[in-house]
Design a protein around this motif. Sequence first.
Motif, PDB file in Angstrom:
ATOM      1  N   LEU A   1       0.801  -1.226   0.000  1.00 48.72           N
ATOM      2  CA  LEU A   1       0.000   0.000   0.000  1.00 48.72           C
ATOM      3  C   LEU A   1       0.838   1.283   0.000  1.00 48.72           C
ATOM      4  CD1 LEU A   1      -2.696  -1.223   2.551  1.00 48.72           C
ATOM      5  CD2 LEU A   1      -2.985  -0.954   0.079  1.00 48.72           C
ATOM      6  N   THR A   2       2.158   1.164  -0.088  1.00 50.95           N
ATOM      7  CA  THR A   2       3.006   2.364  -0.019  1.00 50.95           C
ATOM      8  C   THR A   2       2.764   3.400  -1.097  1.00 50.95           C
ATOM      9  OG1 THR A   2       4.839   1.262  -1.141  1.00 50.95           O
ATOM     10  CG2 THR A   2       4.891   1.303   1.283  1.00 50.95           C
ATOM     11  N   PRO A   3       2.228   3.063  -2.282  1.00 50.16           N
ATOM     12  CA  PRO A   3       1.953   4.146  -3.227  1.00 50.16           C
ATOM     13  C   PRO A   3       1.078   5.255  -2.632  1.00 50.16           C
ATOM     14  CG  PRO A   3       1.831   2.064  -4.373  1.00 50.16           C
ATOM     15  CD  PRO A   3       1.978   1.744  -2.897  1.00 50.16           C
ATOM     16  N   ILE A   4       0.231   4.903  -1.682  1.00 51.79           N
ATOM     17  CA  ILE A   4      -0.621   5.906  -1.029  1.00 51.79           C
ATOM     18  C   ILE A   4       0.225   7.015  -0.408  1.00 51.79           C
ATOM     19  CG2 ILE A   4      -2.224   6.276   0.906  1.00 51.79           C
ATOM     20  CD1 ILE A   4      -3.233   3.360   0.370  1.00 51.79           C
ATOM     21  N   LEU A   5       1.408   6.670   0.060  1.00 50.68           N
ATOM     22  CA  LEU A   5       2.280   7.663   0.702  1.00 50.68           C
ATOM     23  C   LEU A   5       2.835   8.689  -0.278  1.00 50.68           C
ATOM     24  CD1 LEU A   5       4.225   5.276   3.093  1.00 50.68           C
ATOM     25  CD2 LEU A   5       2.317   6.803   3.660  1.00 50.68           C
ATOM     26  N   HIS A   6       2.723   8.399  -1.560  1.00 50.70           N
ATOM     27  CA  HIS A   6       3.237   9.316  -2.585  1.00 50.70           C
ATOM     28  C   HIS A   6       2.124  10.133  -3.236  1.00 50.70           C
ATOM     29  CE1 HIS A   6       7.131   7.397  -2.261  1.00 50.70           C
ATOM     30  NE2 HIS A   6       6.494   6.249  -2.249  1.00 50.70           N
ATOM     31  N   TRP A   7       0.944  10.049  -2.681  1.00 43.84           N
ATOM     32  CA  TRP A   7      -0.201  10.758  -3.240  1.00 43.84           C
ATOM     33  C   TRP A   7      -0.432  12.070  -2.508  1.00 43.84           C
ATOM     34  CZ3 TRP A   7      -4.342   6.294  -3.507  1.00 43.84           C
ATOM     35  CH2 TRP A   7      -3.943   5.372  -4.476  1.00 43.84           C
ATOM     36  N   ARG A   8      -0.974  13.006  -3.238  1.00 42.38           N
ATOM     37  CA  ARG A   8      -1.400  14.265  -2.640  1.00 42.38           C
ATOM     38  C   ARG A   8      -2.769  14.603  -3.208  1.00 42.38           C
ATOM     39  NH1 ARG A   8      -0.644  17.726  -6.854  1.00 42.38           N
ATOM     40  NH2 ARG A   8       1.128  17.226  -8.183  1.00 42.38           N
ATOM     41  N   ALA A   9      -3.568  15.292  -2.421  1.00 42.03           N
ATOM     42  CA  ALA A   9      -4.899  15.694  -2.865  1.00 42.03           C
ATOM     43  C   ALA A   9      -4.933  17.175  -3.225  1.00 42.03           C
ATOM     44  CB  ALA A   9      -5.928  15.401  -1.773  1.00 42.03           C
ATOM     45  N   LEU A  10      -3.979  17.927  -2.757  1.00 45.85           N
ATOM     46  CA  LEU A  10      -3.954  19.370  -3.004  1.00 45.85           C
ATOM     47  C   LEU A  10      -3.086  19.691  -4.211  1.00 45.85           C
ATOM     48  CD1 LEU A  10      -3.483  20.529   0.694  1.00 45.85           C
ATOM     49  CD2 LEU A  10      -5.616  20.253  -0.591  1.00 45.85           C
ATOM     50  N   SER A  11      -3.428  20.774  -4.889  1.00 50.59           N
ATOM     51  CA  SER A  11      -2.618  21.200  -6.033  1.00 50.59           C
ATOM     52  C   SER A  11      -1.352  21.885  -5.523  1.00 50.59           C
ATOM     53  CB  SER A  11      -3.417  22.123  -6.943  1.00 50.59           C
ATOM     54  OG  SER A  11      -3.738  23.306  -6.255  1.00 50.59           O
ATOM     55  N   PRO A  12      -0.285  21.777  -6.278  1.00 47.46           N
ATOM     56  CA  PRO A  12       0.995  22.365  -5.847  1.00 47.46           C
ATOM     57  C   PRO A  12       1.076  23.841  -6.200  1.00 47.46           C
ATOM     58  CG  PRO A  12       1.294  21.188  -7.889  1.00 47.46           C
ATOM     59  CD  PRO A  12      -0.149  20.991  -7.487  1.00 47.46           C
ATOM     60  N   GLU A  13       0.324  24.648  -5.516  1.00 48.25           N
ATOM     61  CA  GLU A  13       0.226  26.071  -5.848  1.00 48.25           C
ATOM     62  C   GLU A  13       1.550  26.814  -5.786  1.00 48.25           C
ATOM     63  OE1 GLU A  13      -2.993  27.947  -3.830  1.00 48.25           O
ATOM     64  OE2 GLU A  13      -4.362  26.340  -4.376  1.00 48.25           O
ATOM     65  N   ASP A  14       2.421  26.397  -4.870  1.00 50.67           N
ATOM     66  CA  ASP A  14       3.678  27.131  -4.808  1.00 50.67           C
ATOM     67  C   ASP A  14       4.895  26.237  -5.012  1.00 50.67           C
ATOM     68  OD1 ASP A  14       3.323  25.968  -2.300  1.00 50.67           O
ATOM     69  OD2 ASP A  14       3.250  27.869  -1.254  1.00 50.67           O
ATOM     70  N   GLY A  15       4.740  25.241  -5.859  1.00 56.34           N
ATOM     71  CA  GLY A  15       5.924  24.524  -6.301  1.00 56.34           C
ATOM     72  C   GLY A  15       6.148  23.125  -5.803  1.00 56.34           C
ATOM     73  N   VAL A  16       7.084  22.969  -4.903  1.00 55.90           N
ATOM     74  CA  VAL A  16       7.624  21.674  -4.502  1.00 55.90           C
ATOM     75  C   VAL A  16       6.544  20.742  -3.940  1.00 55.90           C
ATOM     76  CG1 VAL A  16       9.319  20.546  -3.019  1.00 55.90           C
ATOM     77  CG2 VAL A  16       9.829  22.769  -4.005  1.00 55.90           C
ATOM     78  N   THR A  17       6.544  19.506  -4.452  1.00 57.01           N
ATOM     79  CA  THR A  17       5.573  18.507  -3.970  1.00 57.01           C
ATOM     80  C   THR A  17       6.261  17.281  -3.375  1.00 57.01           C
ATOM     81  OG1 THR A  17       5.434  17.339  -6.074  1.00 57.01           O
ATOM     82  CG2 THR A  17       3.891  19.187  -5.728  1.00 57.01           C
ATOM     83  N   PHE A  18       7.582  17.308  -3.288  1.00 52.54           N
ATOM     84  CA  PHE A  18       8.358  16.204  -2.728  1.00 52.54           C
ATOM     85  C   PHE A  18       8.085  14.883  -3.449  1.00 52.54           C
ATOM     86  CE2 PHE A  18       7.813  19.355   0.612  1.00 52.54           C
ATOM     87  CZ  PHE A  18       9.131  19.617   0.935  1.00 52.54           C
TER      88      PHE A  18
END
Length: 138
Positions: A91-108
């Motif tokens: 299930l680790t792919p879940i750890l690489h998900w984000r729900a928010l848009s990257p408004e100011d750049g870096v998303t790690f």
Amino acid sequence: MDMRAAIESLAGEAERQLRDEAWVPDAADRVVAAKAAADLHAALGVPHVQETLPGVDRLAHLRESLAVLAIALAHVHGRLAWFLGAAATALTPILHWRALSPEDGVTFGTVQPTPQQYREAEDAIRRLQSALADIGAV
């Protein structure tokens, strides 16, 4: 292999080991498995409700499910620990998900999952919940 297939494979192996009595969980493992199953059910809820939630809430519930696995894993050893560790890894792919848009750049390195990916992860966790409930009931 996708998350759903990986969890299905793990759950199938656990069911075979239980059926063949190659794995006989002790009382402590059954308690941990039953609690984890109940906590996963509480974290994720039912599909028709989960699918109506905004992505940020769906992702929060998926991350809560991973936390349930981590806590359960911290309390066991042997086959149940191996099972939980393999499930968490799947299930680790879940750890690489984000729900928010990257408004100011870096998303790690995070990515926004598709609705299908949310469903796949939720289905995988429900299958895992079912397998843990079975382990807890042995």
